[in-house]
Design an enzyme around this catalytic site. Structure first.
Site, PDB file in Angstrom:
ATOM      1  N   LYS A 241       0.921  -1.284  -0.037  1.00 17.76           N
ATOM      2  CA  LYS A 241      -0.102   0.101   0.047  1.00 17.76           C
ATOM      3  C   LYS A 241       0.872   1.300   0.037  1.00 17.76           C
ATOM      4  O   LYS A 241       0.693   2.251  -1.025  1.00 17.76           O
ATOM      5  CB  LYS A 241      -0.730   0.118   1.123  1.00 17.76           C
ATOM      6  CG  LYS A 241      -1.426   1.453   1.511  1.00 17.76           C
ATOM      7  CD  LYS A 241      -2.284   1.435   2.695  1.00 17.76           C
ATOM      8  CE  LYS A 241      -1.584   1.750   4.144  1.00 17.76           C
ATOM      9  NZ  LYS A 241      -1.476   3.152   4.253  1.00 17.76           N
ATOM     10  N   ASN A 242       1.702   1.351   0.753  1.00 17.40           N
ATOM     11  CA  ASN A 242       2.631   2.417   1.060  1.00 17.40           C
ATOM     12  C   ASN A 242       3.713   2.796  -0.241  1.00 17.40           C
ATOM     13  O   ASN A 242       4.143   3.587  -0.353  1.00 17.40           O
ATOM     14  CB  ASN A 242       3.598   2.569   2.300  1.00 17.40           C
ATOM     15  CG  ASN A 242       2.577   2.687   3.573  1.00 17.40           C
ATOM     16  OD1 ASN A 242       1.437   2.948   3.337  1.00 17.40           O
ATOM     17  ND2 ASN A 242       3.067   2.446   4.689  1.00 17.40           N
TER      18      ASN A 242
ATOM     19  N   CYS B 164      -5.026  12.877  13.580  1.00 17.10           N
ATOM     20  CA  CYS B 164      -5.675  11.624  13.592  1.00 17.10           C
ATOM     21  C   CYS B 164      -5.447  10.630  14.677  1.00 17.10           C
ATOM     22  O   CYS B 164      -4.797  11.432  15.772  1.00 17.10           O
ATOM     23  CB  CYS B 164      -5.124  10.724  12.424  1.00 17.10           C
ATOM     24  SG  CYS B 164      -3.381  10.279  12.627  1.00 17.10           S
TER      25      CYS B 164
ATOM     26  N   ARG C 278       0.549  14.771  13.730  1.00 16.36           N
ATOM     27  CA  ARG C 278       0.930  14.546  12.282  1.00 16.36           C
ATOM     28  C   ARG C 278       1.147  15.884  11.489  1.00 16.36           C
ATOM     29  O   ARG C 278       0.638  15.750  10.600  1.00 16.36           O
ATOM     30  CB  ARG C 278       0.370  13.445  11.634  1.00 16.36           C
ATOM     31  CG  ARG C 278       0.161  12.084  12.453  1.00 16.36           C
ATOM     32  CD  ARG C 278      -0.438  10.978  11.910  1.00 16.36           C
ATOM     33  NE  ARG C 278       0.370  10.329  10.611  1.00 16.36           N
ATOM     34  CZ  ARG C 278      -0.053   9.279   9.974  1.00 16.36           C
ATOM     35  NH1 ARG C 278      -1.076   8.739  10.192  1.00 16.36           N
ATOM     36  NH2 ARG C 278       0.992   8.905   9.154  1.00 16.36           N
ATOM     37  N   PRO C 279       1.948  16.721  11.710  1.00 19.70           N
ATOM     38  CA  PRO C 279       2.092  17.962  10.974  1.00 19.70           C
ATOM     39  C   PRO C 279       2.847  17.643   9.557  1.00 19.70           C
ATOM     40  O   PRO C 279       3.353  16.646   9.294  1.00 19.70           O
ATOM     41  CB  PRO C 279       3.039  19.054  11.775  1.00 19.70           C
ATOM     42  CG  PRO C 279       3.572  17.880  12.739  1.00 19.70           C
ATOM     43  CD  PRO C 279       2.841  16.693  12.887  1.00 19.70           C
TER      44      PRO C 279
ATOM     45  N   ASP D 114       4.847  20.035   8.300  1.00 15.98           N
ATOM     46  CA  ASP D 114       5.906  21.378   8.111  1.00 15.98           C
ATOM     47  C   ASP D 114       7.047  20.559   7.229  1.00 15.98           C
ATOM     48  O   ASP D 114       7.792  21.761   6.549  1.00 15.98           O
ATOM     49  CB  ASP D 114       6.220  21.674   9.571  1.00 15.98           C
ATOM     50  CG  ASP D 114       6.779  20.659  10.439  1.00 15.98           C
ATOM     51  OD1 ASP D 114       5.920  19.462  10.386  1.00 15.98           O
ATOM     52  OD2 ASP D 114       7.619  20.867  11.118  1.00 15.98           O
TER      53      ASP D 114
ATOM     54  N   ASP E 257       4.606   0.593  12.207  1.00 16.66           N
ATOM     55  CA  ASP E 257       3.397  -0.124  11.885  1.00 16.66           C
ATOM     56  C   ASP E 257       3.509  -1.467  12.206  1.00 16.66           C
ATOM     57  O   ASP E 257       2.618  -2.201  11.684  1.00 16.66           O
ATOM     58  CB  ASP E 257       3.456  -0.045  10.319  1.00 16.66           C
ATOM     59  CG  ASP E 257       3.035   1.464   9.647  1.00 16.66           C
ATOM     60  OD1 ASP E 257       2.635   2.197  10.602  1.00 16.66           O
ATOM     61  OD2 ASP E 257       3.263   1.701   8.469  1.00 16.66           O
TER      62      ASP E 257
ATOM     63  N   ARG F 134      -8.265  -0.353   5.134  1.00 14.72           N
ATOM     64  CA  ARG F 134      -7.563   0.874   4.500  1.00 14.72           C
ATOM     65  C   ARG F 134      -6.251   0.133   4.180  1.00 14.72           C
ATOM     66  O   ARG F 134      -5.620   0.592   3.145  1.00 14.72           O
ATOM     67  CB  ARG F 134      -7.173   1.806   5.453  1.00 14.72           C
ATOM     68  CG  ARG F 134      -8.524   2.699   5.689  1.00 14.72           C
ATOM     69  CD  ARG F 134      -8.013   3.973   6.479  1.00 14.72           C
ATOM     70  NE  ARG F 134      -6.697   4.399   6.021  1.00 14.72           N
ATOM     71  CZ  ARG F 134      -5.568   4.818   6.762  1.00 14.72           C
ATOM     72  NH1 ARG F 134      -5.883   4.800   7.879  1.00 14.72           N
ATOM     73  NH2 ARG F 134      -4.541   5.135   6.262  1.00 14.72           N
TER      74      ARG F 134
HETATM   75  C1  UD1 Z   1       4.281   6.743   6.197  1.00 13.58           C
HETATM   76  C2  UD1 Z   1       3.473   5.600   6.161  1.00 13.58           C
HETATM   77  C3  UD1 Z   1       3.043   5.025   7.722  1.00 13.58           C
HETATM   78  C4  UD1 Z   1       4.240   5.027   8.606  1.00 13.58           C
HETATM   79  C5  UD1 Z   1       5.025   6.153   8.682  1.00 13.58           C
HETATM   80  C6  UD1 Z   1       6.684   5.927   9.572  1.00 13.58           C
HETATM   81  C7  UD1 Z   1       2.711   6.048   4.009  1.00 13.58           C
HETATM   82  C8  UD1 Z   1       1.505   6.080   3.224  1.00 13.58           C
HETATM   83  N1  UD1 Z   1       2.460   5.893   5.209  1.00 13.58           N
HETATM   84  O1  UD1 Z   1       3.689   7.761   6.959  1.00 13.58           O
HETATM   85  O2  UD1 Z   1       2.323   3.701   7.486  1.00 13.58           O
HETATM   86  O3  UD1 Z   1       3.724   4.706   9.905  1.00 13.58           O
HETATM   87  O4  UD1 Z   1       5.566   6.461   7.258  1.00 13.58           O
HETATM   88  O5  UD1 Z   1       6.967   4.746   9.125  1.00 13.58           O
HETATM   89  O6  UD1 Z   1       3.831   5.601   3.393  1.00 13.58           O
HETATM   90  N2  UD1 Z   1       6.436  14.618  10.668  1.00 13.58           N
HETATM   91  C9  UD1 Z   1       6.450  16.032  11.136  1.00 13.58           C
HETATM   92  N3  UD1 Z   1       6.506  16.892   9.958  1.00 13.58           N
HETATM   93  C10 UD1 Z   1       6.066  16.383   8.710  1.00 13.58           C
HETATM   94  C11 UD1 Z   1       6.150  15.074   8.229  1.00 13.58           C
HETATM   95  C12 UD1 Z   1       6.118  14.423   9.569  1.00 13.58           C
HETATM   96  O7  UD1 Z   1       6.693  16.331  12.268  1.00 13.58           O
HETATM   97  O8  UD1 Z   1       6.027  17.306   7.829  1.00 13.58           O
HETATM   98  C13 UD1 Z   1       6.375  13.574  11.860  1.00 13.58           C
HETATM   99  C14 UD1 Z   1       5.083  12.819  12.107  1.00 13.58           C
HETATM  100  O9  UD1 Z   1       4.122  13.302  12.881  1.00 13.58           O
HETATM  101  C15 UD1 Z   1       5.642  11.523  12.721  1.00 13.58           C
HETATM  102  C16 UD1 Z   1       6.952  11.166  12.062  1.00 13.58           C
HETATM  103  O10 UD1 Z   1       7.070  12.750  11.578  1.00 13.58           O
HETATM  104  O11 UD1 Z   1       5.628  11.717  14.047  1.00 13.58           O
HETATM  105  C17 UD1 Z   1       7.094  10.237  10.960  1.00 13.58           C
HETATM  106  O12 UD1 Z   1       6.103  10.780   9.890  1.00 13.58           O
HETATM  107  P1  UD1 Z   1       6.422  10.114   8.427  1.00 13.58           P
HETATM  108  O13 UD1 Z   1       7.797   9.558   8.222  1.00 13.58           O
HETATM  109  O14 UD1 Z   1       6.322  11.603   7.491  1.00 13.58           O
HETATM  110  O15 UD1 Z   1       5.128   9.421   8.180  1.00 13.58           O
HETATM  111  P2  UD1 Z   1       4.207   9.239   6.900  1.00 13.58           P
HETATM  112  O16 UD1 Z   1       4.730   9.645   5.733  1.00 13.58           O
HETATM  113  O17 UD1 Z   1       3.052  10.201   7.205  1.00 13.58           O
END
Ligand code: UD1
Length: 418
Positions: free
Chosen positions: A22-23, A116, A121-122, A124, A305, A397
């Site tokens: 999926k990812n 969520c 989950r920002p 930025d 995950d 999902r």
């Molecule tokens: C992806 C995966 C999800 C997995 C996660 C971590 C997909 C569709 N989803 O989610 O299944 O659990 O990686 O392995 O691939 N963060 C910030 N700012 C940002 C982005 C992220 O602070 O702009 C923080 C998030 O809140 C979180 C951490 O960084 O605490 C990891 O997030 P991220 O690696 O971005 O996960 P996703 O890409 O959302």
């Protein structure tokens, strides 16, 4: 709303086949926005997140066809550069539309994903990357509006190796005729899969899978055909189930080399685990599960995950273990549900202290997010009596027909309308 009724305890045996990731599929489908050509993606799992992606691409004016795990995307004449709240709300990964839209149309408006069940989950890190590529960013009534007259390459150092931000920046940079460097990039296998697609489209990406990625973008990108990698989280989930109650559970079409950290930990618990040259995994549970601590980390560390599934496993281990969650805040919602099934778990901050019990007992439990749901299904499989798992739409999902796959390996599970 649908629920699962699981009658336990179950011994799992036989063969299970792992679906496409999926990812990996999600960013690759969004990458189709970067070209007007036809793109074909194979091994795409049938999941509600893929359906949401279909709706989003169709809303933006792409012509889509999805059936038999094959997704085709072509261009139509009326493109909308917008991702509305109703679709983004359903799936956080909708934010992956931003990079491709910005690079292709120099404008995109998308709803802020909001929080969520697993935390704030920002985004930025994504926005900071786009700014460095030359985007002008405004926030308007819950929407992010980005535009640019001219985008250019940049050196972008991520403050955290965010998977989504690495993908979004990589997609945008692929259509900028310049050099972009991402430092402290995420190293997940899904990043490597996406880079392979972007290279097939004509970009020149080096270093994907390491923390330093070099992207030489092009003015124009082309159509592609690609088969997505196996879903390592689905594979890991079935491996943990095999460790809990497997009698020669055979797992096919997975990619064990993406699961080194899990395999190391599983072996420490005392399971029998064999992987043949073709990557087929054979797993037998051990009579006495040794307690093993985990700390979730970015790849190649233990995946967040698989944390909920590991918690179900450790709930019946022979002793005390600790889980430390370092990726998401608030990702222990399943713990309270496991306690309702007889588990002995105490949460303090980002640590879960688990005292193994002999048996879990069936109960009605509520799913709060996708992976929490998988953890509760595993617990239901081994618990004595009936477990009712509510709100399975979270599980749908990310797991392709999990109930049917479980039935085939001997689990007494029914899907019912509540
Ligand atoms: C992806 C995966 C999800 C997995 C996660 C971590 C997909 C569709 N989803 O989610 O299944 O659990 O990686 O392995 O691939 N963060 C910030 N700012 C940002 C982005 C992220 O602070 O702009 C923080 C998030 O809140 C979180 C951490 O960084 O605490 C990891 O997030 P991220 O690696 O971005 O996960 P996703 O890409 O959302």
């Amino acid at each position: 709303m649908e629920c699962f009724i699981i009658e336990g305890p179950n011994i799992v045996t036989g063969e299970v086949k792992i679906s496409g990731s999926k990812n990996s599929a999600l960013p690759i489908l969004f990458a189709t926005i970067l070209t007007d050509d036809k793109c074909i993606v194979e091994n795409v799992p049938e999941l509600s997140d893929i359906k949401t992606t279909y709706e989003l691409l169709a809303y933006c004016g792409k012509e889509c066809f999805f059936g038999f795990n094959r997704f085709e995307v072509s261009q139509s004449s009326n493109i909308k550069t917008e991702a509305p709240y109703d679709l983004v709300r359903k799936m956080r990964a909708s934010v992956l539309i931003a990079g491709p839209m910005l690079a292709k149309y120099k404008r995109v408006k998308f709803s802020m994903p909001g929080g969520c069940a697993i935390g704030v989950r920002p985004i930025d890190i994504h926005l900071d990357g786009f700014k460095k590529l030359g985007a002008d960013i405004k926030l308007e009534e819950g929407y992010v509006v980005m535009s640019a007259k001219h985008l250019h390459g940049a050196k972008i150092n991520l403050k955290f190796p965010s998977v989504g931000a690495t993908e979004n920046i990589m997609m945008a940079a692929s259509l900028i005729d310049d050099l972009t460097i991402i430092e402290n990039a995420a190293k997940e296998p899904e990043i490597v899969d996406l880079a392979e697609v972007l290279n097939k489209m004509g970009a020149c990406i080096e270093g994907a899978g390491s923390s330093f990625i070099k992207i030489r973008g092009k003015k124009r990108l082309f159509g592609f055909k690609h088969r997505v990698i196996p879903d390592r989280i689905e594979c890991g989930t079935f491996m943990i189930l095999g460790a809990l109650s497997g009698r020669r559970l055979v797992i096919k079409h997975g990619q064990p080399k993406h699961l080194d950290s899990l395999i190391r930990k599983l072996k420490m618990t005392g399971v029998f685990l064999d992987i043949d040259d073709e990557g087929t995994i054979i797993i037998d549970s051990s009579k006495l599960i040794k307690p093993v601590n985990i700390v979730t980390k970015p790849y190649p560390g233990f995946p967040t995950d698989l944390q909920a599934q590991w918690m179900s496993y450790m709930s019946v281990a022979n002793g005390r273990s600790i889980i430390t969650e370092k990726i998401f805040e608030n990702r222990f919602m399943h713990a309270a549900e496991l306690v309702r099934m007889g588990a002995n778990i105490n949460i303090k901050g980002n640590k879960a202290y688990i005292e193994g019990v002999k048996k879990l007992k069936g109960a009605t439990v509520m799913v709060s997010d996708l992976r929490a749901g998988a953890g509760l299904v595993l617990a239901g499989c081994i618990a004595d009596g009936v477990t009712k798992v509510r709100r399975v739409y979270h599980i749908d999902r990310g797991y392709e027909r999990i109930d049917e796959k479980l039935k085939l390996i001997g689990v007494k599970i029914k899907r019912e309308e509540e």
